[in-house]
Design an enzyme around this catalytic site. Sequence first.
Site, PDB file in Angstrom:
ATOM      1  N   THR A  19       0.831  -1.210   0.000  1.00  0.00           N
ATOM      2  CA  THR A  19       0.000   0.000   0.000  1.00  0.00           C
ATOM      3  C   THR A  19       0.862   1.254   0.000  1.00  0.00           C
ATOM      4  O   THR A  19       0.645   2.173  -0.789  1.00  0.00           O
ATOM      5  CB  THR A  19      -0.908   0.010   1.240  1.00  0.00           C
ATOM      6  OG1 THR A  19      -1.683  -1.177   1.268  1.00  0.00           O
ATOM      7  CG2 THR A  19      -1.817   1.220   1.235  1.00  0.00           C
TER       8      THR A  19
ATOM      9  N   TYR B 282     -12.716  -5.307  -2.757  1.00  0.00           N
ATOM     10  CA  TYR B 282     -13.905  -5.006  -3.548  1.00  0.00           C
ATOM     11  C   TYR B 282     -14.812  -6.226  -3.719  1.00  0.00           C
ATOM     12  O   TYR B 282     -16.016  -6.143  -3.499  1.00  0.00           O
ATOM     13  CB  TYR B 282     -13.557  -4.418  -4.927  1.00  0.00           C
ATOM     14  CG  TYR B 282     -14.792  -3.993  -5.701  1.00  0.00           C
ATOM     15  CD1 TYR B 282     -15.452  -2.815  -5.385  1.00  0.00           C
ATOM     16  CD2 TYR B 282     -15.307  -4.785  -6.718  1.00  0.00           C
ATOM     17  CE1 TYR B 282     -16.599  -2.434  -6.059  1.00  0.00           C
ATOM     18  CE2 TYR B 282     -16.453  -4.417  -7.397  1.00  0.00           C
ATOM     19  CZ  TYR B 282     -17.092  -3.240  -7.067  1.00  0.00           C
ATOM     20  OH  TYR B 282     -18.234  -2.868  -7.738  1.00  0.00           O
TER      21      TYR B 282
ATOM     22  N   TYR C 112      -2.222 -10.625   4.289  1.00  0.00           N
ATOM     23  CA  TYR C 112      -2.382  -9.240   4.740  1.00  0.00           C
ATOM     24  C   TYR C 112      -3.862  -8.985   4.980  1.00  0.00           C
ATOM     25  O   TYR C 112      -4.670  -9.009   4.048  1.00  0.00           O
ATOM     26  CB  TYR C 112      -1.816  -8.296   3.684  1.00  0.00           C
ATOM     27  CG  TYR C 112      -1.895  -6.817   3.990  1.00  0.00           C
ATOM     28  CD1 TYR C 112      -2.162  -6.339   5.267  1.00  0.00           C
ATOM     29  CD2 TYR C 112      -1.668  -5.880   2.988  1.00  0.00           C
ATOM     30  CE1 TYR C 112      -2.221  -4.989   5.536  1.00  0.00           C
ATOM     31  CE2 TYR C 112      -1.727  -4.518   3.244  1.00  0.00           C
ATOM     32  CZ  TYR C 112      -2.016  -4.078   4.517  1.00  0.00           C
ATOM     33  OH  TYR C 112      -2.073  -2.729   4.763  1.00  0.00           O
TER      34      TYR C 112
ATOM     35  N   ARG D  27      -9.533  -1.251   4.389  1.00  0.00           N
ATOM     36  CA  ARG D  27      -9.261  -0.940   2.981  1.00  0.00           C
ATOM     37  C   ARG D  27      -9.946  -1.912   2.020  1.00  0.00           C
ATOM     38  O   ARG D  27     -10.272  -1.537   0.896  1.00  0.00           O
ATOM     39  CB  ARG D  27      -7.747  -0.952   2.708  1.00  0.00           C
ATOM     40  CG  ARG D  27      -7.023   0.304   3.177  1.00  0.00           C
ATOM     41  CD  ARG D  27      -5.568   0.263   2.733  1.00  0.00           C
ATOM     42  NE  ARG D  27      -4.837   1.460   3.109  1.00  0.00           N
ATOM     43  CZ  ARG D  27      -4.664   2.524   2.329  1.00  0.00           C
ATOM     44  NH1 ARG D  27      -5.203   2.552   1.128  1.00  0.00           N
ATOM     45  NH2 ARG D  27      -3.962   3.557   2.745  1.00  0.00           N
TER      46      ARG D  27
ATOM     47  N   ILE E 221       5.145  -4.700  10.095  1.00  0.00           N
ATOM     48  CA  ILE E 221       5.345  -4.217   8.726  1.00  0.00           C
ATOM     49  C   ILE E 221       4.887  -2.771   8.766  1.00  0.00           C
ATOM     50  O   ILE E 221       3.696  -2.478   8.887  1.00  0.00           O
ATOM     51  CB  ILE E 221       4.579  -5.081   7.710  1.00  0.00           C
ATOM     52  CG1 ILE E 221       5.166  -6.501   7.714  1.00  0.00           C
ATOM     53  CG2 ILE E 221       4.655  -4.463   6.307  1.00  0.00           C
ATOM     54  CD1 ILE E 221       4.453  -7.491   6.812  1.00  0.00           C
TER      55      ILE E 221
END
Length: 296
Positions: free
Chosen positions: A46, A109, A135, A140, A205
């Site tokens: 990202t 999505y 992840y 998001r 991370i």
Amino acid sequence: MAVFKGSGVAIATPFYEDGSVNYEEFDRLIEFQIAEGTDAIIVCGTTGEAATMSEEEHMQVVKHCIDKVAHRIPVIAGTGSNCTMTAVNLSKEAESYGADALLCVTPYYNKATQEGLIAHFSAIADAVSIPIIMYNVPSRTGCNIQPATAAYLVEHKKNIVGIKDATGNLAAAAELMHICSDIDVYSGNDEEVVPLMSLGGVGVISVLANIAPRQTHEMCALALAGDFAGARKIQLDAVPLIKALFSEVNPIPVKQAITNLGFNAGPLRLPLTKISDEHAAQLQKAMDDFGIKKIS
């Protein structure tokens, strides 16, 4: 054995004003991270703006990073997609370039079911032999890996070894580590590194590590050594800076912070736009207060 323990930087991608990748500055950022003690580099996530790269460009950046690092520390390639076949193809290509591991985000999505997530991650795992870190960032993606799902995948796919937990749900992380002792859990939120590591997490991370790599590494190293008092001090001292780094959507503030540090991070790609003047001023103050000095 964990892919890495400690601080992995979710490295930003610098661009020229015309939008092309600034590989010369990217090399400077990589060398800065290695010199400052970062334990691993996560490329094309990202923070690296992979979402606005073509597949060809994405893989060029991954290959460049792998070649530049040259096995000095692990390189984890972001190869996730909401299309399983695309994720498989990117993952196979990253493996062929010598990536040490993959970071694969949940399909965004599409909003896959838990059964769909098992099928998605299993397809990637079956296509490669290198380790995979899942992840999980529901804010998001609109999709959440339940603890039982993550545990099932680790049990049934030997190269699915870890998860980047950016849920903000420490109770769920604790449940996951309770039911699955074999999974390596990394914090995906800079403000939760020490709490998660106190439960058994192995590192972070990190966005913060882009501008404070030495401090982020030290915080994790202290936690890994059992010195949670020392780790906690760094974590708490960093609160205002972390807040400033997320005053707008990542990576808008961190690219400004990298520029403040003395690198040419360049512009963001649309639809992301330049940080507001108000937040930029807050960010610079937070950097100053945390003792981050401009590189000469």
